[in-house]
Write an enzyme that holds these catalytic residues in place. Structure first.
Site, PDB file in Angstrom:
ATOM      1  N   GLY A   9      -3.206  -3.656 -16.908  1.00  0.00           N
ATOM      2  CA  GLY A   9      -3.499  -4.975 -17.473  1.00  0.00           C
ATOM      3  C   GLY A   9      -2.270  -5.792 -17.804  1.00  0.00           C
ATOM      4  O   GLY A   9      -2.373  -6.998 -18.032  1.00  0.00           O
ATOM      5  N   LYS A  57     -11.788  10.593  -4.557  1.00  0.00           N
ATOM      6  CA  LYS A  57     -11.785  10.290  -5.989  1.00  0.00           C
ATOM      7  C   LYS A  57     -12.479   8.960  -6.268  1.00  0.00           C
ATOM      8  O   LYS A  57     -13.286   8.845  -7.201  1.00  0.00           O
ATOM      9  CB  LYS A  57     -10.352  10.269  -6.519  1.00  0.00           C
ATOM     10  N   ASP A  60      -9.147  -2.760 -15.756  1.00  0.00           N
ATOM     11  CA  ASP A  60     -10.320  -3.311 -15.084  1.00  0.00           C
ATOM     12  C   ASP A  60     -10.098  -3.139 -13.592  1.00  0.00           C
ATOM     13  O   ASP A  60      -9.213  -3.780 -13.013  1.00  0.00           O
ATOM     14  CB  ASP A  60     -10.487  -4.796 -15.449  1.00  0.00           C
ATOM     15  N   MET A  61     -10.883  -2.282 -12.976  1.00  0.00           N
ATOM     16  CA  MET A  61     -10.626  -2.002 -11.565  1.00  0.00           C
ATOM     17  C   MET A  61     -11.911  -1.724 -10.793  1.00  0.00           C
ATOM     18  O   MET A  61     -12.897  -1.239 -11.341  1.00  0.00           O
ATOM     19  CB  MET A  61      -9.697  -0.794 -11.429  1.00  0.00           C
ATOM     20  N   ALA A  62     -11.870  -2.064  -9.523  1.00  0.00           N
ATOM     21  CA  ALA A  62     -12.937  -1.671  -8.609  1.00  0.00           C
ATOM     22  C   ALA A  62     -12.665  -0.243  -8.160  1.00  0.00           C
ATOM     23  O   ALA A  62     -11.534   0.240  -8.212  1.00  0.00           O
ATOM     24  CB  ALA A  62     -12.972  -2.599  -7.405  1.00  0.00           C
ATOM     25  N   HIS A  75     -24.543 -11.259 -11.177  1.00  0.00           N
ATOM     26  CA  HIS A  75     -23.085 -11.105 -11.145  1.00  0.00           C
ATOM     27  C   HIS A  75     -22.490 -11.619 -12.448  1.00  0.00           C
ATOM     28  O   HIS A  75     -22.824 -12.704 -12.911  1.00  0.00           O
ATOM     29  CB  HIS A  75     -22.503 -11.879  -9.963  1.00  0.00           C
TER      30      HIS A  75
END
Length: 337
Positions: free
Chosen positions: A310, A228, A178-180, A120
């Protein structure tokens, strides 16, 4: 319920560094991990901040994390390399890999790195920002253990599989996305559990597949944007898992469990030298123009402003640098032990 206290970023970095050094990490490596964690807290992404320390220490004690990795880089072409993390902290491995990608891109236009035998690595924004600081575009993808129900499925297959991009600017703050690819990151569920808060009903499902607002009942997350988000998760699994020769989908080792075993994770990252494709100064001016024009748009009802990816996190950095970072009291006490 775990109450929150306010702590400065400097103190948190010092506490995390000392805690990690007490478990075998060098001062340099401990400092890198601490810096990545507090970076997340400063941005308000508390799910990837110092909250994770207890988990890391547990893995170190059990033998599933190597405190003294021999990180090796093998050049595979003029623009590519493979970084073997030797089962160390992903934060350290990813930082060194992005440094190497930047060095390659400075010479040859682009640097592409496959990372193997990692773990991680925390918030991806930290690593794409390394490229931004060198006036480059940064890209990073990471797959995680299964916890997301693909669109149309009744059981989880993919992980939250985050992706990040960083773009330099002239005068504006850089664009950091920055995304999941899940509706939220797993860490936000864990954080809600820790502080006793409910969650939005569209974040996750319970054992029967029904929406739940109770983080203690969550067994899987929903994908972002239905099909998506599922498509993006699949692509990221290919880049981070299959392309690196690491696990993918349900074959990615669990984060919570088997603490005595190395996770052998794969990551993929890139640095792109803008000047090899266009005039870098004009590029940054146009990014500024893009941001200005978006800011000038009429906000929709219920919104005060149009934000850039961001930007809310950057605003929170300013606030938390000034006033401190709210952290669960139990996490703060753990760092002092």
């Amino acid at each position: 319920m775990d109450k929150e206290i306010i702590v400065s970023s400097i103190e948190l970095i010092e506490l995390c560094t000392k805690k990690l050094m007490s478990h075998g990490l060098s001062q340099k490596h401990a400092g890198i991990v601490a810096d990545v964690l507090v970076h997340a807290n400063l941005r308000g992404v508390d799910s990837h901040g110092i909250n994770r320390m207890g988990h890391y220490i547990q893995r170190l004690k059990a033998g599933g994390l190597n405190p003294t990795p021999n990180i090796q880089m093998k050049s595979t072409g003029p623009c590519s390399a493979i970084v073997d993390g030797d089962d160390g902290f992903g934060h350290i491995i990813a930082k060194e890999a992005m440094d190497h990608a930047i060095a390659i891109a400075e010479q040859n236009g682009v640097g592409m790195i496959s990372i193997i035998n990692s773990s991680h690595c925390g918030a991806l924004s930290y690593f794409v920002n390394q490229a931004v600081e060198h006036n480059m575009i940064g890209i990073m993808m990471v797959n995680t253990d299964k916890f997301v129900v693909p669109f149309g499925a009744a059981e989880p297959y993919f992980g939250t599989n985050p992706i990040a991009f960083g773009f330099p600017t002239h005068q504006q703050k850089p664009i950091i996305l920055d995304m999941a690819t899940s509706q939220v990151a797993v860490g936000k569920i864990l954080y809600a559990k820790q502080v006793g808060k409910s969650i939005p009903a569209d974040w996750a499902v319970d054992a029967e597949g029904n929406p739940t607002e109770d983080p203690n009942q969550v067994v899987a997350l929903n994908p972002m944007g239905g099909p998506k988000g599922t498509g993006l998760a699949l692509v990221i699994d290919i880049f981070s898992g299959i392309l690196t020769g690491s696990g993918f989908g349900p074959h990615v080792s669990q984060m919570y469990g088997n603490y005595n075993k190395a996770r052998k994770l794969g990551h993929f990252l890139m640095a792109i030298n803008i000047s090899c494709l266009t005039d870098s100064t004009i590029f940054k001016y146009k990014i500024d123009q893009l941001i200005d024009e978006l800011h000038q748009l009429q906000p929709a009802p219920g919104h005060q402003s149009v934000y850039i990816p961001g930007e809310p996190e950057q605003m929170r950095v300013i606030e938390r640098m000034k006033y401190g970072i709210p952290v669960p009291e139990s996490a703060y006490t753990f760092l002092q032990e």
